[in-house]
Design a protein around this motif. Structure first.
Motif, short mmCIF file in Angstrom:
data_model
loop_
_atom_site.label_atom_id
_atom_site.label_comp_id
_atom_site.label_asym_id
_atom_site.label_seq_id
_atom_site.Cartn_x
_atom_site.Cartn_y
_atom_site.Cartn_z
N GLU A 1 0.85 -1.19 0.00
CA GLU A 1 0.00 0.00 0.00
C GLU A 1 0.88 1.24 0.00
O GLU A 1 2.09 1.15 0.23
N SER A 2 0.26 2.39 -0.24
CA SER A 2 1.01 3.63 -0.19
C SER A 2 1.31 4.01 1.25
O SER A 2 0.42 3.97 2.11
N ALA A 3 2.55 4.39 1.52
CA ALA A 3 2.93 4.82 2.86
C ALA A 3 2.27 6.14 3.23
O ALA A 3 2.19 6.50 4.41
N ARG A 4 1.80 6.89 2.21
CA ARG A 4 1.17 8.20 2.48
C ARG A 4 -0.33 8.09 2.64
O ARG A 4 -1.00 9.09 2.88
N ALA B 1 4.35 -18.46 -3.70
CA ALA B 1 4.31 -19.81 -4.28
C ALA B 1 4.50 -20.84 -3.17
O ALA B 1 5.09 -20.56 -2.12
N ASP B 2 3.98 -22.03 -3.38
CA ASP B 2 4.15 -23.11 -2.40
C ASP B 2 5.64 -23.37 -2.16
O ASP B 2 6.43 -23.49 -3.11
N GLY B 3 6.01 -23.43 -0.90
CA GLY B 3 7.39 -23.71 -0.56
C GLY B 3 8.30 -22.51 -0.52
O GLY B 3 9.47 -22.63 -0.14
N ALA B 4 7.79 -21.33 -0.88
CA ALA B 4 8.62 -20.12 -0.86
C ALA B 4 8.91 -19.70 0.57
O ALA B 4 8.05 -19.80 1.45
N ASP B 5 10.13 -19.24 0.82
CA ASP B 5 10.50 -18.74 2.13
C ASP B 5 9.90 -17.34 2.32
O ASP B 5 10.17 -16.43 1.54
N ALA B 6 9.08 -17.20 3.37
CA ALA B 6 8.32 -15.96 3.54
C ALA B 6 9.24 -14.76 3.75
O ALA B 6 9.06 -13.71 3.10
N GLN B 7 10.22 -14.87 4.64
CA GLN B 7 11.10 -13.74 4.91
C GLN B 7 11.94 -13.37 3.71
O GLN B 7 12.11 -12.19 3.38
N ALA B 8 12.47 -14.39 3.03
CA ALA B 8 13.32 -14.12 1.87
C ALA B 8 12.51 -13.49 0.74
O ALA B 8 12.98 -12.57 0.05
N THR B 9 11.28 -13.97 0.55
CA THR B 9 10.45 -13.43 -0.53
C THR B 9 10.03 -12.00 -0.22
O THR B 9 10.02 -11.14 -1.11
N LYS B 10 9.70 -11.73 1.05
CA LYS B 10 9.36 -10.36 1.42
C LYS B 10 10.54 -9.44 1.18
O LYS B 10 10.38 -8.32 0.66
N ALA B 11 11.73 -9.87 1.54
CA ALA B 11 12.92 -9.06 1.33
C ALA B 11 13.16 -8.82 -0.16
O ALA B 11 13.55 -7.72 -0.57
N ALA B 12 12.90 -9.85 -0.98
CA ALA B 12 13.08 -9.70 -2.42
C ALA B 12 12.08 -8.71 -3.01
O ALA B 12 12.41 -7.91 -3.89
N VAL B 13 10.83 -8.76 -2.52
CA VAL B 13 9.81 -7.80 -2.98
C VAL B 13 10.21 -6.39 -2.59
O VAL B 13 10.10 -5.44 -3.38
N THR B 14 10.66 -6.22 -1.35
CA THR B 14 11.09 -4.90 -0.88
C THR B 14 12.23 -4.37 -1.73
O THR B 14 12.24 -3.18 -2.11
N ALA B 15 13.18 -5.23 -2.07
CA ALA B 15 14.31 -4.81 -2.90
C ALA B 15 13.85 -4.44 -4.30
O ALA B 15 14.36 -3.49 -4.90
N ALA B 16 12.86 -5.17 -4.82
CA ALA B 16 12.37 -4.89 -6.17
C ALA B 16 11.64 -3.55 -6.24
O ALA B 16 11.49 -2.99 -7.34
N LEU B 17 11.19 -3.05 -5.10
CA LEU B 17 10.42 -1.80 -5.08
C LEU B 17 11.22 -0.62 -4.54
O LEU B 17 10.66 0.38 -4.14
N ALA C 1 12.81 1.46 -6.15
CA ALA C 1 12.57 2.62 -7.01
C ALA C 1 11.23 3.30 -6.71
O ALA C 1 10.95 4.36 -7.27
N TYR C 2 10.43 2.70 -5.85
CA TYR C 2 9.11 3.23 -5.52
C TYR C 2 9.04 3.44 -4.00
O TYR C 2 8.46 2.63 -3.27
N PRO C 3 9.63 4.52 -3.50
CA PRO C 3 9.79 4.70 -2.05
C PRO C 3 8.48 4.91 -1.30
O PRO C 3 8.45 4.76 -0.07
N THR C 4 7.41 5.28 -1.98
CA THR C 4 6.14 5.47 -1.27
C THR C 4 5.36 4.18 -1.13
O THR C 4 4.29 4.17 -0.51
N ALA C 5 5.86 3.07 -1.69
CA ALA C 5 5.19 1.78 -1.56
C ALA C 5 5.63 1.10 -0.27
O ALA C 5 6.82 0.85 -0.06
N ALA C 6 4.68 0.80 0.61
CA ALA C 6 4.97 0.14 1.88
C ALA C 6 4.66 -1.35 1.74
O ALA C 6 3.53 -1.73 1.41
N VAL C 7 5.67 -2.19 1.98
CA VAL C 7 5.52 -3.64 1.88
C VAL C 7 5.25 -4.16 3.29
O VAL C 7 6.10 -4.06 4.18
N ARG C 8 4.06 -4.74 3.50
CA ARG C 8 3.67 -5.20 4.84
C ARG C 8 3.19 -6.63 4.79
O ARG C 8 2.52 -7.03 3.82
#
Length: 841
Positions: A525-528, A670-686, A688-695
């Protein structure tokens, strides 16, 4: 009598000091609220006036309405040829095109995120542009940008620095100038980047299109005449507005944004004045009782009942006028504090000089005087009705009149019935009626119930020994005084408890419903917390490419007109929503949204008498009136988790809205995906979009609860003023009662009671009054809160949350406040001279 009235106020000014302070505090709140909202409205209007100065017409794409819920609707861009078409209309002296949109600024990779918007616009010289170069020069070539002075000052930027502008495309530009917005340094809580028109079109991905065309009328041509000529030439596909129309539309949108905070502030001011009214009435009742002999002598000397009544009301008017004048003056200063407090709780208001309208002064003074005079009306009537010979006698407590008791019992019965019916499913209006009835019952029955309650609630004071027992009996012997003081504090505690219970229940309901429906691993979601979203449409593509992400379901919000009223809707992707949310359909199928149509919440469908196969008429800003077939009915709780009771597909949204931003992305792993690692990867992919909050889901729930906490926190802080006034009432009442009990205190001292014991006797009485208010206020507030939650929950009862930690904190603070309120009266009582006190009449 008028000279006597003024003389009495001067002679006994100490008796009215705290009453005057109560009036000052209440009026300060009223005046501060009016000054703050008037100032914000004027500043918003000044912004629109500055933006349209020198321009006679503005041409944009046609829309059915300009704004909804204070948000300006986005319009389709205009073809490049429109500028020449406008210039060709007879009566147009000149015209210019411009482009504007969202553009986030970054410096050295760090985003500059203001509390408000991040804007990008093409540079327009006067009279088409409101910005004026203060330093450097205008942006005339690619690679150049001008920033507003406020942004440059806030983030330490200067001419020659390099900044990155992120819009639909991203470019790094050189700052070639700093500009002010008319007389101001910029727009409140906003960053502004001004570039050449071709640069703006490229960054906003407009091609050769523009967002608006502005025109100046030739000499001797009236703007209204030119408006008609241009509108006739361009046709109904375009909105042609005069500068006055644009200003009025902008001012209306500003008023809509300020409406909620104005209502909230004035409601809290009303609560403070209501509590102050009880303090005023109690003070005058005590003072009149103490002046019984004086009033009797005046009657015996020839003063009429009408003259005595006018004398008492005159005293009230003098106090009200003095308190109102001081409160109005302090309210101007308080507006700064209210603006800062609103900002601290997430309500951004523009900065600027305060506006003190004559209406503010008149309303504030009038309210203060009227409340004070009304508070003194009962004591004045009582003073006028007492016969001279009766007033000269020593009088005990006056028994409650039978009619008063009967009326109070009826009001209490109505209150109990209203709360009970609300718990059984009656509408919230019944709760409101019950609250009014409860206040009436509390006022009328207070003196009757006070002795018994004081003895029961004060039973723990026996542990304090003689001082505790004396305090309990003193409160019981003066039922009217105790009841009035208790009621004032109980009202403030009722409101705080009510808001606490309702807020906690809403938070628990939001959290429970969201967690029941949404089963996504991540929510983006948007951090703002922008009302319509704020997430770039490119974000979901970036998330879909992250290893470990199986599904990304998008959600958007929009506004539409429903028979003149504004409603919100939610756009979803029916193909993916079911993979990240458990949606309970009462009728129809969510998948049918893909073919167009709308899904309604069960409550909305029942209220409108609609079912699957019927059609709902909706008015959109871009496409006007549309008939959308109802393809499904969704459970109310599930609709609440998805934000609104109206669901359409993303493709349907694109047909009726220009806005291209997402509100939420529900991400499933995806089934079997590591939750923490995937969240970190999503955060890294975003990145370039600093107003996007990954929760994650727990963080998303907490973010929704924080919005409720912001509102609840601000209201609670404001209500504390009412409690503070009520605590002043305890101080005032006890201080005045010391005068009545001078001989009693003197006799206690004469038989061996120490100064310390006298002090604690008065302090314990203050604590007892506070405890009575806690019992009544917390109990009443909890009951009304539970009834309101039930009334608002519809067919599915929402569990009532009992935030015991907050309620216990309220109880503790009130007890401490009562103890503090008794300090000055206790000190005064302990310092009485024993011989003079025993000899007092």
């Amino acid at each position: 009598m008028w000279h006597l009235t003024l003389a009495h106020v001067r002679a006994h000014r100490s008796r009215f000091a705290l009453t005057l302070l109560a009036v000052v505090l209440g009026v300060t709140f009223v005046a501060g609220s009016l000054v703050l909202t008037d100032t914000s409205q004027r500043l918003f209007e000044d912004q629109f006036r500055t933006a349209t100065a020198g321009v006679d017409l503005t041409v944009r794409d046609a829309a059915a309405f300009d704004s909804a819920m204070g948000v300006e609707v986005e319009r389709d861009p205009l073809p490049a040829t429109l500028l020449d078409d406008v210039r060709a209309v007879p009566g147009v002296a000149d015209a210019a095109a411009s482009a504007a949109g969202q553009g986030l600024l970054k410096v050295d990779g760090e985003a500059l995120v203001p509390a408000g918007a991040s804007l990008l616009a093409s540079w327009s010289p006067a009279p088409y542009g409101a910005f004026e170069i203060r330093t450097g020069h205008a942006p005339t070539a690619d690679g150049e940008v001008v920033l507003d002075v406020a942004t440059a000052r806030t983030y330490g930027l200067a001419v020659g620095d390099r900044v990155t502008v992120q819009a639909d495309t991203t470019e790094t530009l050189t700052v070639v100038g700093l500009a002010g917005f008319g007389a101001e340094d910029g727009l409140a809580n906003t960053t502004m980047a001004l570039v050449a028109l071709p640069t703006a079109q490229r960054l906003l991905d407009l091609g050769d299109q523009v967002t608006q065309v502005q025109a100046v009328a030739a000499d001797g041509v009236a703007p209204a005449d030119l408006q008609a000529a241009v509108a006739a030439e361009l046709g109904s596909d375009y909105d042609v507005a005069t500068a006055q129309d644009t200003l009025a539309a902008g001012a209306a949108a500003a008023r809509s944004r300020l409406a909620m905070i104005r209502v909230m502030l004035l409601s809290m001011a009303g609560a403070a004045l209501l509590v102050g009214g009880f303090l005023i009435a109690n003070t005058f009742a005590i003072v009149i009782a103490q002046r019984a002999r004086e009033l009797a002598l005046l009657r015996a000397a020839g003063a009429t009942a009408r003259q005595l009544r006018r004398s008492v009301l005159g005293e009230a008017a003098v106090i009200g006028l003095a308190g109102s004048a001081l409160g109005t003056a302090l309210g101007v200063a308080a507006a700064y504090g209210l603006r800062g407090m609103a900002g601290a709780f997430g309500v951004a208001l523009p900065d600027g000089g305060l506006v003190v309208a004559p209406r503010t002064v008149l309303v504030s003074v009038a309210i203060g005087v009227v409340v004070t005079v009304l508070g003194a009306l009962g004591p004045a009537r009582k003073a006028a009705k007492v016969a001279p010979i009766e007033a000269m006698r020593e009088s005990a407590a006056v028994p409650a009149r039978r009619g008063r008791v009967v009326t109070g019992v009826v009001a209490a019965t109505v209150a109990v019935a209203a709360v009970g019916s609300a718990l059984a499913g009656a509408p919230v209006a019944v709760v409101a009626a019950g609250a009014v009835a409860a206040l009436v019952a509390l006022t009328l029955l207070g003196p009757v119930l006070a002795p018994g309650l004081a003895r029961v609630v004060g039973r723990p004071l026996d542990a304090a020994g003689l001082t505790g027992r004396l305090a309990r009996e003193s409160a019981a012997r003066a039922p009217r005084r105790t009841a009035a003081t208790t009621t004032a504090l109980a009202i403030g505690l009722t409101l705080i408890t009510f808001m606490t219970v309702v807020g906690a229940s809403v938070k628990a309901s939001l959290a429970g419903t969201y967690e029941e429906v949404v089963r996504a691993d991540l929510v983006i979601e948007s951090a703002r917390a922008e009302m319509l979203g704020g997430l770039s449409h490119e974000i979901h593509h970036a998330v879909e490419e992250v290893l470990g992400v199986a599904v990304v379901s998008r959600m958007r919000y929009g506004h539409w007109k429903d028979a003149g009223a504004t409603s919100a809707l939610t756009a979803v992707d029916p193909a993916t929503l079911g993979k990240v949310a458990d949606v309970d359909m009462v009728a129809g199928s969510l998948a049918d949204l893909a073919a167009g149509g709308i899904v309604l919440a069960e409550g909305q469908a029942a209220a409108r008498g609609l079912g699957v196969g019927d059609a709902l008429t909706m008015t959109f800003a871009r496409t006007g009136d549309q008939q959308l077939p109802v393809v499904g009915i969704i459970d109310d709780g599930d609709a609440q988790a998805l934000a609104t009771g109206f669901l359409i597909a993303m493709d349907t949204y694109a047909q009726h809205f220009t806005e291209d931003v997402d509100a939420s992305l529900l991400v499933g792993f995806a089934d079997g995906a590591d939750a923490q690692a995937t969240k970190a990867a999503v955060t890294a992919a975003l990145e370039a979009y600093p107003t996007a909050a990954v929760r994650d889901l727990a963080e998303a729930v907490a973010a929704r609860a924080s919005a409720v906490d912001q509102i609840l926190g601000m209201v609670t802080v404001l209500l504390l003023l009412a409690v503070a006034i009520a605590l002043l009432g305890i101080t005032n009442t006890l201080a005045l009662s010391i005068v009545e009990r001078t001989r009693e205190i003197g006799l206690l001292r004469a038989i061996g009671t120490t100064r310390r014991q006298v002090r604690w006797m008065v302090r314990w009485e203050a604590v007892l009054v506070a405890a009575l208010a806690v019992v009544i206020g917390v109990g009443l507030g909890a009951g009304l809160g539970a009834a309101t939650v039930r009334a608002l929950s519809g067919a599915d009862p929402v569990p009532v949350a009992w935030p015991l930690d907050r309620l216990l904190l309220v109880v503790a603070l009130t007890a401490v406040g009562g103890l503090v309120a008794g300090l000055l009266p206790a000190r005064r009582a302990a310092r009485l001279d024993v011989l003079q006190a025993v000899a007092a009449q």
